[in-house]
Design a protein around this motif. Structure first.
Motif, PDB file in Angstrom:
ATOM      1  N   ASN A  16       0.628  -1.259  -0.158  1.00 24.73           N
ATOM      2  CA  ASN A  16       0.025  -0.037   0.196  1.00 24.73           C
ATOM      3  C   ASN A  16       0.850   1.182  -0.049  1.00 24.73           C
ATOM      4  O   ASN A  16       0.307   2.238  -0.265  1.00 24.73           O
ATOM      5  CB  ASN A  16      -0.946   0.003   1.291  1.00 24.73           C
ATOM      6  N   THR A  17       1.941   1.195   0.268  1.00 29.99           N
ATOM      7  CA  THR A  17       3.076   2.553   0.008  1.00 29.99           C
ATOM      8  C   THR A  17       3.089   2.766  -1.402  1.00 29.99           C
ATOM      9  O   THR A  17       2.942   3.918  -1.916  1.00 29.99           O
ATOM     10  CB  THR A  17       4.471   1.827   0.539  1.00 29.99           C
ATOM     11  N   PHE A  18       2.972   1.862  -2.383  1.00 31.57           N
ATOM     12  CA  PHE A  18       2.965   2.016  -3.675  1.00 31.57           C
ATOM     13  C   PHE A  18       1.602   2.332  -4.226  1.00 31.57           C
ATOM     14  O   PHE A  18       1.468   3.130  -5.078  1.00 31.57           O
ATOM     15  CB  PHE A  18       3.393   0.833  -4.355  1.00 31.57           C
ATOM     16  N   VAL A  19       0.438   1.913  -3.592  1.00 32.05           N
ATOM     17  CA  VAL A  19      -1.025   2.314  -3.931  1.00 32.05           C
ATOM     18  C   VAL A  19      -0.889   4.035  -3.630  1.00 32.05           C
ATOM     19  O   VAL A  19      -1.496   4.833  -4.405  1.00 32.05           O
ATOM     20  CB  VAL A  19      -1.846   1.715  -2.976  1.00 32.05           C
ATOM     21  N   ASP A  20      -0.207   4.572  -2.375  1.00 30.69           N
ATOM     22  CA  ASP A  20      -0.303   5.684  -2.122  1.00 30.69           C
ATOM     23  C   ASP A  20       0.478   6.667  -3.213  1.00 30.69           C
ATOM     24  O   ASP A  20       0.031   8.045  -3.347  1.00 30.69           O
ATOM     25  CB  ASP A  20       0.262   5.810  -0.888  1.00 30.69           C
ATOM     26  N   LEU A  21       1.060   6.197  -3.977  1.00 31.15           N
ATOM     27  CA  LEU A  21       2.076   6.912  -4.871  1.00 31.15           C
ATOM     28  C   LEU A  21       1.272   7.318  -5.791  1.00 31.15           C
ATOM     29  O   LEU A  21       1.638   8.365  -6.722  1.00 31.15           O
ATOM     30  CB  LEU A  21       3.164   5.895  -5.423  1.00 31.15           C
ATOM     31  N   GLY A  22       0.149   6.749  -6.147  1.00 31.00           N
ATOM     32  CA  GLY A  22      -0.704   7.417  -7.220  1.00 31.00           C
ATOM     33  C   GLY A  22      -1.001   8.476  -7.166  1.00 31.00           C
ATOM     34  O   GLY A  22      -1.241   9.394  -8.257  1.00 31.00           O
TER      35      GLY A  22
ATOM     36  N   VAL B   4     -10.968   5.017  -1.168  1.00 27.71           N
ATOM     37  CA  VAL B   4     -10.064   4.130  -0.647  1.00 27.71           C
ATOM     38  C   VAL B   4      -8.474   4.542  -0.581  1.00 27.71           C
ATOM     39  O   VAL B   4      -8.122   5.440  -1.160  1.00 27.71           O
ATOM     40  CB  VAL B   4     -10.347   2.546  -1.168  1.00 27.71           C
ATOM     41  N   SER B   5      -8.044   3.940   0.474  1.00 33.74           N
ATOM     42  CA  SER B   5      -6.712   4.206   0.613  1.00 33.74           C
ATOM     43  C   SER B   5      -6.329   5.531   0.846  1.00 33.74           C
ATOM     44  O   SER B   5      -7.023   6.574   1.451  1.00 33.74           O
ATOM     45  CB  SER B   5      -5.930   3.401  -0.488  1.00 33.74           C
ATOM     46  N   ALA B   6      -5.084   6.135   0.301  1.00 29.74           N
ATOM     47  CA  ALA B   6      -4.687   7.493   0.547  1.00 29.74           C
ATOM     48  C   ALA B   6      -5.985   8.449  -0.078  1.00 29.74           C
ATOM     49  O   ALA B   6      -5.568   9.662   0.061  1.00 29.74           O
ATOM     50  CB  ALA B   6      -3.346   7.754   0.133  1.00 29.74           C
TER      51      ALA B   6
ATOM     52  N   THR C  42      -5.700  11.039  -9.498  1.00 30.75           N
ATOM     53  CA  THR C  42      -4.605   9.819  -9.145  1.00 30.75           C
ATOM     54  C   THR C  42      -4.747   9.037 -10.307  1.00 30.75           C
ATOM     55  O   THR C  42      -5.483   9.004 -11.226  1.00 30.75           O
ATOM     56  CB  THR C  42      -4.800   9.201  -7.760  1.00 30.75           C
ATOM     57  N   HIS C  43      -3.653   8.048 -10.443  1.00 31.68           N
ATOM     58  CA  HIS C  43      -3.622   7.030 -11.371  1.00 31.68           C
ATOM     59  C   HIS C  43      -3.330   5.922 -10.377  1.00 31.68           C
ATOM     60  O   HIS C  43      -2.325   5.870  -9.696  1.00 31.68           O
ATOM     61  CB  HIS C  43      -2.334   7.365 -12.174  1.00 31.68           C
TER      62      HIS C  43
ATOM     63  N   GLY D 243       4.723  17.934  -1.805  1.00 34.79           N
ATOM     64  CA  GLY D 243       4.900  16.777  -0.735  1.00 34.79           C
ATOM     65  C   GLY D 243       4.433  15.626  -0.604  1.00 34.79           C
ATOM     66  O   GLY D 243       4.387  14.926   0.483  1.00 34.79           O
ATOM     67  N   GLU D 244       3.827  15.188  -1.686  1.00 31.86           N
ATOM     68  CA  GLU D 244       3.245  13.724  -1.593  1.00 31.86           C
ATOM     69  C   GLU D 244       3.997  12.577  -1.171  1.00 31.86           C
ATOM     70  O   GLU D 244       3.787  11.727  -0.289  1.00 31.86           O
ATOM     71  CB  GLU D 244       2.191  13.461  -2.817  1.00 31.86           C
ATOM     72  N   LEU D 245       5.277  12.810  -2.058  1.00 33.11           N
ATOM     73  CA  LEU D 245       6.057  11.620  -1.701  1.00 33.11           C
ATOM     74  C   LEU D 245       6.838  11.466  -0.320  1.00 33.11           C
ATOM     75  O   LEU D 245       6.917  10.593   0.007  1.00 33.11           O
ATOM     76  CB  LEU D 245       7.420  11.563  -3.037  1.00 33.11           C
ATOM     77  N   ASP D 246       6.791  12.706   0.296  1.00 31.79           N
ATOM     78  CA  ASP D 246       7.059  12.576   1.844  1.00 31.79           C
ATOM     79  C   ASP D 246       6.290  12.303   2.596  1.00 31.79           C
ATOM     80  O   ASP D 246       6.320  11.403   3.816  1.00 31.79           O
ATOM     81  CB  ASP D 246       7.726  13.939   2.130  1.00 31.79           C
ATOM     82  N   ARG D 247       4.877  12.731   2.433  1.00 29.62           N
ATOM     83  CA  ARG D 247       3.640  11.929   3.005  1.00 29.62           C
ATOM     84  C   ARG D 247       3.737  10.461   2.884  1.00 29.62           C
ATOM     85  O   ARG D 247       3.295   9.814   3.991  1.00 29.62           O
ATOM     86  CB  ARG D 247       2.543  12.796   2.751  1.00 29.62           C
TER      87      ARG D 247
END
Length: 364
Positions: free
Chosen positions: A99-105, A171-173, A230-231, A306-310
């Motif tokens: 889900n870390t990678f889900v959040d990257l979307g 869902v998710s982030a 998002t994607h 700052g999404e990647l830091d989040r």
């Protein structure tokens, strides 16, 4: 019944030789049969069967007939099915690392390079991902990308005030972005969104546009906020039981792996094309499109900074170790894939060649 079938298979091998045996992989799909990932899977399975000279065949069912969005992970672990379509966003507790990678979307601006960068990181450079999937006895084989997500709503959204305190399916982030625009996130699986919207339980659905025809949303919605949000490039159109994978012959594994670049590219292409077609359908049904207003657009842009830091902070809060390294690995791979995609000028064959060269030829 499965033990009985296995005995029959063993007897057939003893009497007729290995050349006459056929391995069947029972695949349970949660997405609609006509959905973009499902269509890609069907054509992929045909290629695999042909390349394996008929020794490997997928028996696929879709629409959640055997396992659905929430039961697919348990279904493959328990041996109910041999393979699944897996959407990690519905498994925040079980698949914390993924889900870390889900959040990257939320930080992604397109699907092609983003999907490849996530796939390369997850499949080749993430030991904690491997360990997490292994706990559920499942092996992810390919990732696919989505069309942009938007808000599909029951009523027009002209300013951010039109969303204040409203319920939005996410869902998710994505739920964090919903909160940032003043609304309340509600977690609902795709198959339930039409009824929720029709009954007024949610005002909007945070989703790609192809959900409009897939789930009949044109009969419940009247407006689309036409600001991409998002994607989703963490979706896994094919994950197979580790036990089943280990039993395949080297030639059967090769028939699968050699066609994984096609599966990833075809599913991503289908998703993007379906998004374009869904927009045309929505317009023909009278749905209106608008930006959501200046304040909405500015809030979305501000949220992305700052999404990647989040993502790293939230992963750490979930107990994910080494999240900063995962995100840095993704960043490096994204830069590489952005160049590959740009140099390919939209050539699908070149993209598949790059997927093979950089990812799937290195599959272990």
């Amino acid at each position: 019944m499965r033990r009985f079938n296995s005995l029959l298979l063993a007897l057939g091998l003893a009497l007729g030789g290995a050349a006459s045996a056929q391995t069947r992989i029972v695949l349970g799909g949660s997405m609609p049969a006509k959905g973009p990932d499902s269509r890609a899977l069907v054509s992929f399975a045909q290629k695999v069967e042909q390349q394996s000279k008929g020794t490997l065949k997928f028996d696929a069912s879709f629409d959640g007939q055997v396992v659905n969005f929430r039961s697919s992970l348990g279904g493959v672990k328990d041996g109910l099915v041999d393979a699944i379509q897996l959407y990690p966003a519905f498994y925040l507790s079980e698949l914390k690392v993924m889900n870390t990678f889900v959040d990257l979307g939320l930080a992604a601006s397109e699907s092609w390079a983003h999907t490849a960068a996530v796939a390369e990181t997850v499949l080749l450079d993430c030991p904690s991902c491997d360990a997490e999937f292994a706990r559920y006895k499942v092996k992810p084989l390919a990732l696919s990308g989505s069309a942009p997500f938007n808000l599909i709503c029951r009523n027009p959204v002209n300013t951010m005030a039109d969303l204040k305190a409203k319920s939005i399916r996410a869902v998710s982030a994505n739920q964090l972005l919903v909160k940032a625009v003043g609304a309340n996130p509600v977690a609902i699986v795709p198959s339930e969104v039409f009824e929720a919207m029709q009954r007024g339980q949610v005002e909007c659905v945070f989703s790609p546009l192809d959900w409009i025809p897939a789930y009949g949303l044109a009969d419940a919605a009247r407006f689309v906020v036409d600001t991409p949000l998002t994607h989703d490039s963490s979706r896994i159109p094919l994950a197979v039981s580790l036990d089943v994978w280990k039993k395949l012959t080297p030639d059967q594994k090769q028939a699968i792996v050699r066609n994984l670049p096609y599966l990833s590219a075809e599913a991503t292409s289908n998703n993007i094309a379906d998004g374009v077609a869904a927009r045309q359908l929505a317009e023909s049904k009278g749905l209106k499109f608008g930006s959501g207003g200046t304040d909405y657009v500015q809030q979305v842009a501000s949220f992305r900074k700052g999404e990647l830091d989040r993502v790293v902070r939230d992963a750490g809060a979930r107990g994910v170790e080494g999240a900063a390294g995962m995100v840095n690995s993704y960043r490096e791979k994204l830069a590489k894939w952005q160049k590959i995609v740009a140099d390919g000028h939209g050539d699908r064959a070149k993209y598949e060649e790059a997927l093979w060269r950089e990812i799937y030829s290195k599959f272990k």
